[in-house]
Design a protein around this motif. Structure first.
Motif, short mmCIF file in Angstrom:
data_model
loop_
_atom_site.label_atom_id
_atom_site.label_comp_id
_atom_site.label_asym_id
_atom_site.label_seq_id
_atom_site.Cartn_x
_atom_site.Cartn_y
_atom_site.Cartn_z
N SER A 113 -85.97 34.10 101.91
CA SER A 113 -86.12 32.80 101.26
C SER A 113 -87.23 32.85 100.21
O SER A 113 -88.19 33.60 100.34
CB SER A 113 -86.46 31.74 102.31
OG SER A 113 -86.73 30.52 101.69
N GLN A 114 -87.10 32.03 99.19
CA GLN A 114 -88.15 31.89 98.19
C GLN A 114 -88.66 30.45 98.17
O GLN A 114 -89.26 30.02 97.20
CB GLN A 114 -87.63 32.29 96.82
CG GLN A 114 -87.26 33.75 96.74
CD GLN A 114 -86.75 34.14 95.38
OE1 GLN A 114 -86.78 33.37 94.43
NE2 GLN A 114 -86.30 35.39 95.26
N GLU A 115 -88.41 29.72 99.24
CA GLU A 115 -88.81 28.33 99.32
C GLU A 115 -90.25 28.18 99.77
O GLU A 115 -90.83 29.10 100.35
CB GLU A 115 -87.89 27.58 100.29
CG GLU A 115 -86.44 27.57 99.87
CD GLU A 115 -85.54 26.94 100.91
OE1 GLU A 115 -86.04 26.53 101.98
OE2 GLU A 115 -84.33 26.87 100.67
N ILE A 116 -90.80 27.01 99.54
CA ILE A 116 -92.14 26.68 100.01
C ILE A 116 -92.08 26.47 101.52
O ILE A 116 -91.12 25.91 102.04
CB ILE A 116 -92.64 25.40 99.32
CG1 ILE A 116 -92.83 25.66 97.83
CG2 ILE A 116 -93.92 24.88 99.95
CD1 ILE A 116 -93.15 24.41 97.03
N ALA A 117 -93.11 26.91 102.24
CA ALA A 117 -93.19 26.70 103.68
C ALA A 117 -93.54 25.23 103.93
O ALA A 117 -94.62 24.77 103.58
CB ALA A 117 -94.26 27.62 104.29
N ARG A 130 -94.17 20.16 113.68
CA ARG A 130 -93.10 21.16 113.60
C ARG A 130 -93.47 22.14 112.50
O ARG A 130 -93.68 21.76 111.35
CB ARG A 130 -91.75 20.51 113.32
CG ARG A 130 -90.59 21.51 113.41
CD ARG A 130 -89.23 20.86 113.22
NE ARG A 130 -89.11 20.39 111.86
CZ ARG A 130 -88.76 19.14 111.52
NH1 ARG A 130 -88.53 18.25 112.44
NH2 ARG A 130 -88.67 18.79 110.27
N GLY A 131 -93.56 23.40 112.86
CA GLY A 131 -93.94 24.45 111.90
C GLY A 131 -92.87 24.72 110.88
O GLY A 131 -91.72 24.29 111.00
N ALA A 132 -93.25 25.46 109.86
CA ALA A 132 -92.34 25.80 108.76
C ALA A 132 -91.26 26.76 109.22
O ALA A 132 -91.49 27.60 110.10
CB ALA A 132 -93.14 26.41 107.62
N HIS A 133 -90.09 26.62 108.62
CA HIS A 133 -89.00 27.56 108.85
C HIS A 133 -89.32 28.80 108.01
O HIS A 133 -89.45 28.71 106.79
CB HIS A 133 -87.67 26.95 108.43
CG HIS A 133 -86.51 27.87 108.55
ND1 HIS A 133 -85.91 28.15 109.76
CD2 HIS A 133 -85.85 28.60 107.63
CE1 HIS A 133 -84.93 29.01 109.57
NE2 HIS A 133 -84.87 29.30 108.29
N LEU A 134 -89.47 29.94 108.65
CA LEU A 134 -89.83 31.17 107.95
C LEU A 134 -88.61 32.09 107.89
O LEU A 134 -87.91 32.26 108.89
CB LEU A 134 -90.99 31.86 108.67
CG LEU A 134 -92.24 31.00 108.87
CD1 LEU A 134 -93.27 31.75 109.70
CD2 LEU A 134 -92.82 30.58 107.53
N HIS A 135 -88.39 32.67 106.71
CA HIS A 135 -87.22 33.52 106.51
C HIS A 135 -87.57 34.53 105.43
O HIS A 135 -87.98 34.15 104.33
CB HIS A 135 -86.03 32.66 106.08
CG HIS A 135 -84.73 33.38 106.09
ND1 HIS A 135 -84.36 34.28 105.11
CD2 HIS A 135 -83.70 33.34 106.96
CE1 HIS A 135 -83.17 34.75 105.37
NE2 HIS A 135 -82.74 34.19 106.49
N THR A 136 -87.40 35.81 105.70
CA THR A 136 -87.82 36.85 104.77
C THR A 136 -87.06 36.84 103.44
O THR A 136 -87.59 37.29 102.43
CB THR A 136 -87.68 38.26 105.39
OG1 THR A 136 -86.32 38.46 105.77
CG2 THR A 136 -88.59 38.41 106.58
#
Length: 160
Positions: free
Chosen positions: A132-136, A124-130
């Motif tokens: 966000s400052q979280e790690i992928a 399952r790929g990373a949740h990507l969000h413009t």
């Protein structure tokens, strides 16, 4: 006579911490994992009734190992992706995977769960969000054929 390090019945013992661990795949430390979930074993129950008796008895049945999910930060390394992709294209490579729990300082091994003949069954790929400052974080789920538990002293002697 027990050694001083051996817990005595009724004596309080501090539980291990869940935040210091590492993952070994075929004996090599692999990646920086943020979470391991699903270490689980279920022993089925087979019920039967003896002839001439109204009591239902049960015996242990087949053992089922729940899939284990590994969460890790996305990096340029393709090693785990290539393992998953190989399985997806029919070239399943079974590997021995160890989840190693470390002491509170994160320096010494205290327990090791060995997943025997593991293979990737889900990615399952990373949740990507413009915003966000979280790690992928990527998730990899493994199926496996057996589960063994070793204490830190036994595991350390086998890897030395």
């Amino acid at each position: 006579m027990p050694t001083p390090a051996t817990p005595q019945p009724g004596a309080p013992v501090d539980p291990y911490r869940a935040y210091h661990f590492k993952l070994l795949i075929n004996g090599i430390t692999n990646g920086h994992f943020t979470e391991v979930s699903g270490l689980e074993m279920t022993i089925g129950r087979l019920s039967y009734r003896e002839a001439g008796n109204d009591r239902v008895r049960s015996v242990p049945g087949q053992v089922d190992y729940a899939p284990v999910t590994l969460h890790f930060g996305l990096t340029p390394s393709r090693e785990l992706w290539d393992w998953v992709h190989g399985a997806a294209t029919g070239a399943v490579s079974r590997r021995n995977v160890s989840v190693v729990l470390l002491d509170a300082a994160g320096t010494a091994e205290v327990l090791r769960w060995n997943l025997i003949n593991a293979w990737p069954m889900r990615w399952r790929g990373a949740h990507l969000h413009t915003l966000s400052q979280e790690i992928a974080i990527v998730a990899l789920t493994l199926a496996y054929e057996g589960l063994e538990l070793e204490d830190g002293s036994a595991a350390a002697s086998t890897t030395a």
